[in-house]
Design a protein around this motif. Structure first.
Motif, short mmCIF file in Angstrom:
data_model
loop_
_atom_site.label_atom_id
_atom_site.label_comp_id
_atom_site.label_asym_id
_atom_site.label_seq_id
_atom_site.Cartn_x
_atom_site.Cartn_y
_atom_site.Cartn_z
N LEU A 249 49.82 46.59 25.65
CA LEU A 249 48.36 46.12 25.66
C LEU A 249 47.68 45.90 24.27
CD1 LEU A 249 47.00 48.29 28.72
CD2 LEU A 249 47.85 45.85 28.81
N GLY A 250 46.79 45.11 24.09
CA GLY A 250 46.23 45.06 22.67
C GLY A 250 44.58 45.37 23.21
N VAL A 251 43.72 45.89 22.26
CA VAL A 251 42.34 46.10 22.62
C VAL A 251 41.61 45.07 21.49
CG1 VAL A 251 40.32 47.65 22.90
CG2 VAL A 251 42.72 48.24 23.71
N ILE A 252 40.55 44.44 22.02
CA ILE A 252 39.79 43.64 21.07
C ILE A 252 38.30 44.11 21.40
CG2 ILE A 252 38.77 41.35 20.51
CD1 ILE A 252 41.54 40.58 22.52
N GLU A 253 37.46 44.69 20.35
CA GLU A 253 36.37 44.87 20.22
C GLU A 253 35.40 43.53 19.82
OE1 GLU A 253 34.60 48.18 18.60
OE2 GLU A 253 36.10 49.72 19.62
N PRO A 254 34.86 42.68 20.60
CA PRO A 254 34.32 41.35 20.45
C PRO A 254 33.29 41.47 18.88
CG PRO A 254 33.80 41.53 22.63
CD PRO A 254 34.40 42.90 22.03
N GLU A 255 33.77 40.62 18.12
CA GLU A 255 33.27 40.65 16.68
C GLU A 255 31.63 40.48 16.79
OE1 GLU A 255 35.70 38.79 13.92
OE2 GLU A 255 37.36 40.12 14.26
N ASP A 256 31.28 39.55 17.69
CA ASP A 256 29.90 39.07 17.64
C ASP A 256 29.11 40.17 18.20
OD1 ASP A 256 31.28 38.78 20.22
OD2 ASP A 256 29.98 37.36 20.93
N TYR A 257 29.27 41.05 19.17
CA TYR A 257 28.76 42.28 19.55
C TYR A 257 29.72 42.92 20.50
CZ TYR A 257 26.99 40.22 23.97
OH TYR A 257 26.94 39.63 24.95
N THR A 258 29.47 44.29 20.54
CA THR A 258 30.38 45.08 21.34
C THR A 258 29.61 46.09 22.21
OG1 THR A 258 32.53 45.04 20.08
CG2 THR A 258 32.52 46.75 21.64
N LEU A 259 29.22 45.95 23.47
CA LEU A 259 28.51 46.86 24.28
C LEU A 259 28.99 48.08 23.99
CD1 LEU A 259 27.61 44.46 27.24
CD2 LEU A 259 26.15 45.12 25.57
N VAL A 260 28.09 49.17 24.16
CA VAL A 260 28.70 50.76 24.21
C VAL A 260 27.83 51.07 25.46
CG1 VAL A 260 28.38 52.83 23.29
CG2 VAL A 260 29.21 50.80 21.81
N ILE A 302 29.91 61.80 21.63
CA ILE A 302 28.52 61.42 21.00
C ILE A 302 28.06 62.35 19.91
CG2 ILE A 302 26.02 62.00 22.02
CD1 ILE A 302 27.07 59.19 23.03
N VAL A 303 28.43 63.67 19.84
CA VAL A 303 27.96 64.73 18.79
C VAL A 303 28.87 64.56 17.69
CG1 VAL A 303 26.97 66.62 18.32
CG2 VAL A 303 26.53 65.84 20.48
N ARG A 304 28.49 64.10 16.43
CA ARG A 304 29.61 64.30 15.61
C ARG A 304 28.84 65.19 14.33
NH1 ARG A 304 31.20 57.80 14.66
NH2 ARG A 304 31.99 57.52 16.69
N THR A 305 30.00 66.00 13.95
CA THR A 305 29.54 66.94 12.85
C THR A 305 29.21 66.19 11.50
OG1 THR A 305 30.84 68.58 13.67
CG2 THR A 305 30.11 68.91 11.34
N GLY A 306 27.94 66.61 11.26
CA GLY A 306 27.48 65.69 9.82
C GLY A 306 27.10 64.20 10.16
N GLY A 307 26.90 63.83 11.29
CA GLY A 307 26.44 62.45 11.42
C GLY A 307 25.54 62.42 12.79
N ASP A 308 25.00 61.17 13.02
CA ASP A 308 23.84 60.99 14.17
C ASP A 308 24.48 60.45 15.30
OD1 ASP A 308 24.50 58.18 13.14
OD2 ASP A 308 22.38 57.85 12.97
N GLY A 309 25.99 60.37 15.24
CA GLY A 309 26.73 59.76 16.49
C GLY A 309 26.83 58.07 16.63
N ASP A 310 26.07 57.83 15.51
CA ASP A 310 26.18 56.03 15.27
C ASP A 310 27.37 55.52 15.54
OD1 ASP A 310 25.66 53.61 14.77
OD2 ASP A 310 25.10 53.67 12.79
N PRO A 311 27.46 54.63 16.76
CA PRO A 311 28.77 54.39 17.25
C PRO A 311 29.58 53.15 16.16
CG PRO A 311 27.03 53.24 18.52
CD PRO A 311 26.64 54.28 17.73
N GLY A 312 28.85 52.49 15.37
CA GLY A 312 29.41 51.51 14.32
C GLY A 312 28.41 50.27 14.12
N GLN A 313 28.82 49.55 13.36
CA GLN A 313 28.01 48.41 13.08
C GLN A 313 27.90 47.29 14.04
OE1 GLN A 313 29.40 46.42 9.15
NE2 GLN A 313 27.71 44.95 9.42
N ASN A 314 29.18 46.87 14.76
CA ASN A 314 29.14 45.74 15.72
C ASN A 314 28.92 46.28 17.16
OD1 ASN A 314 29.64 43.75 13.74
ND2 ASN A 314 31.66 44.10 13.63
N ARG A 315 28.75 47.51 17.08
CA ARG A 315 28.70 48.05 18.61
C ARG A 315 26.99 48.15 18.96
NH1 ARG A 315 33.11 53.07 18.33
NH2 ARG A 315 35.07 51.82 18.47
N ARG A 316 26.79 47.81 20.19
CA ARG A 316 25.52 47.80 20.57
C ARG A 316 25.19 48.90 21.55
NH1 ARG A 316 25.69 45.96 16.45
NH2 ARG A 316 24.84 43.81 15.78
N PRO A 317 24.77 49.85 21.46
CA PRO A 317 24.74 50.83 22.68
C PRO A 317 23.60 50.32 23.70
CG PRO A 317 24.42 52.02 20.53
CD PRO A 317 24.45 50.52 20.28
#
Length: 349
Positions: A249-260, A302-317
């Protein structure tokens, strides 16, 4: 459960009468039993078992009963059982909209602690619903059936592939059946709000005889076996676990936007053991619990040490809160399902 979804509340209340029990696993206390915790969750038992095992290392006197229930049934079962001896202490679900509805209707117990305060603002609501992990919504393809040159990386590329003259995805593409899958319905409504080509993409899926299933695992089974070449809009962690086990299997996170999607936890007001529920929730959100979710259960923390848990640029929570109630309105739901059904059914050969 009935597929005739006309009025949401009426459906779910009626379904609660006949909602079947889920898969139940009892985790006996490791020492002298002093406490009990009953969890209703939509995460597969085999995934969550490692989390419970670690929790019991810290709390050996707690017996945990975990029941794996599909999203709509989890909601319905709660409404049926909330005032009975079978009432759950904790609900953990990827059905963000239905969890939001339960909170909005006054069914949740508020909880504040250092652990809940560490949850990013986008991943909690009213201190009553908390994201414990998140899921990118992805496309998954069979690496043996779909050449790299044809693998789509955006929804526009997927649309072009579905419309290609050689029809490589004819009867070989799948997605959630949103009439049976609450998560599928949530994702479809989010696509409709965010994506300008959502309608065209849905029509093209229908033209290609899209296979519709209720559960992520069934879709991944079919793409792993080669029965399907690609599935659209499924939860990513389940696919990654199979890849790690050797599936083609291969996984693709769509580059236009990836829902979270958030996997959310809620403590019911009717919880028979609210203190144990709060303790377990705090564990899930602790540094140790988040590490176990990440490393052992392969769920994204969700909780990351030293960060705000931001899932990433193309990801849209998908934001927790009252905005998720819009498509639970009975009229809007009926209209959306009617339009979806006409696209995926009428054009199939």
């Amino acid at each position: 459960m009935s597929r005739c979804l006309i009025l949401l509340c009426g459906l779910l209340l009626a379904a609660s009468v006949s909602a079947a029990p889920g898969d139940v696993q009892r985790f006996p206390a490791k020492g002298e039993a002093t406490a009990q915790l009953r969890i209703h969750g939509t995460t597969d038992i085999e995934v969550f078992a490692v989390v419970i095992a670690d929790y019991q290392r810290l709390h050996p006197g707690t017996e945990v009963v975990y029941e794996d229930i599909i999203t709509q049934d989890l909601y319905a079962r709660f409404l049926r059982d909330r005032n009975t001896a079978a009432a759950p202490d904790l609900l953990i679900s990827s059905g963000m909209d239905l969890q939001t509805k339960l909170v909005n209707d006054g069914n949740a117990l508020a909880h504040r602690s250092p652990q809940t305060e560490a949850v990013p603002a986008w991943a909690k609501w009213r201190n009553e619903a908390f994201g414990i992990s998140y899921e990118p919504v992805v496309m998954v393809y069979n690496t043996r059936a779909l050449p790299q040159t044809k693998v789509p990386h955006t929804r526009r590329q997927l649309l072009d592939l579905l419309r290609a003259d050689d029809a490589p995805l004819r009867d070989k593409v799948g997605t959630y059946d949103i009439e049976r899958s609450s998560v599928g319905y949530l994702l479809a409504t989010q696509d409709a709000q965010r994506g300008s080509i959502a309608g065209a993409l849905l029509g093209a899926l229908g033209d290609n005889g899209v296979v519709r299933e209720e559960r992520t695992g069934v879709l991944l089974d079919q793409v792993g076996s080669g029965r399907l070449s690609l599935v659209y809009n499924v939860l990513g962690s389940y696919a990654q676990a199979r890849i790690d086990a050797g599936a083609p299997l291969g996984v693709i996170e769509p580059e236009d936007y990836t829902l979270v999607v958030l996997r959310t936890a809620m403590i019911p007001r009717t919880s028979p053991h609210p203190n144990e529920a709060k303790q377990f929730l705090d564990y899930l959100l602790s540094a140790r619990g988040q590490q176990v979710l990440s490393r052992e259960a392969r769920l994204m923390p969700i909780v990351r040490t030293g960060g705000d848990g931001d899932p990433g640029q193309n990801r849209r929570p998908i934001q927790l809160g009252p905005g998720l109630l819009v498509y639970l309105d009975a009229l809007k739901r009926r209209q959306f399902l009617d339009a979806w059904r006409s696209s995926v059914e009428a054009k199939q050969r």
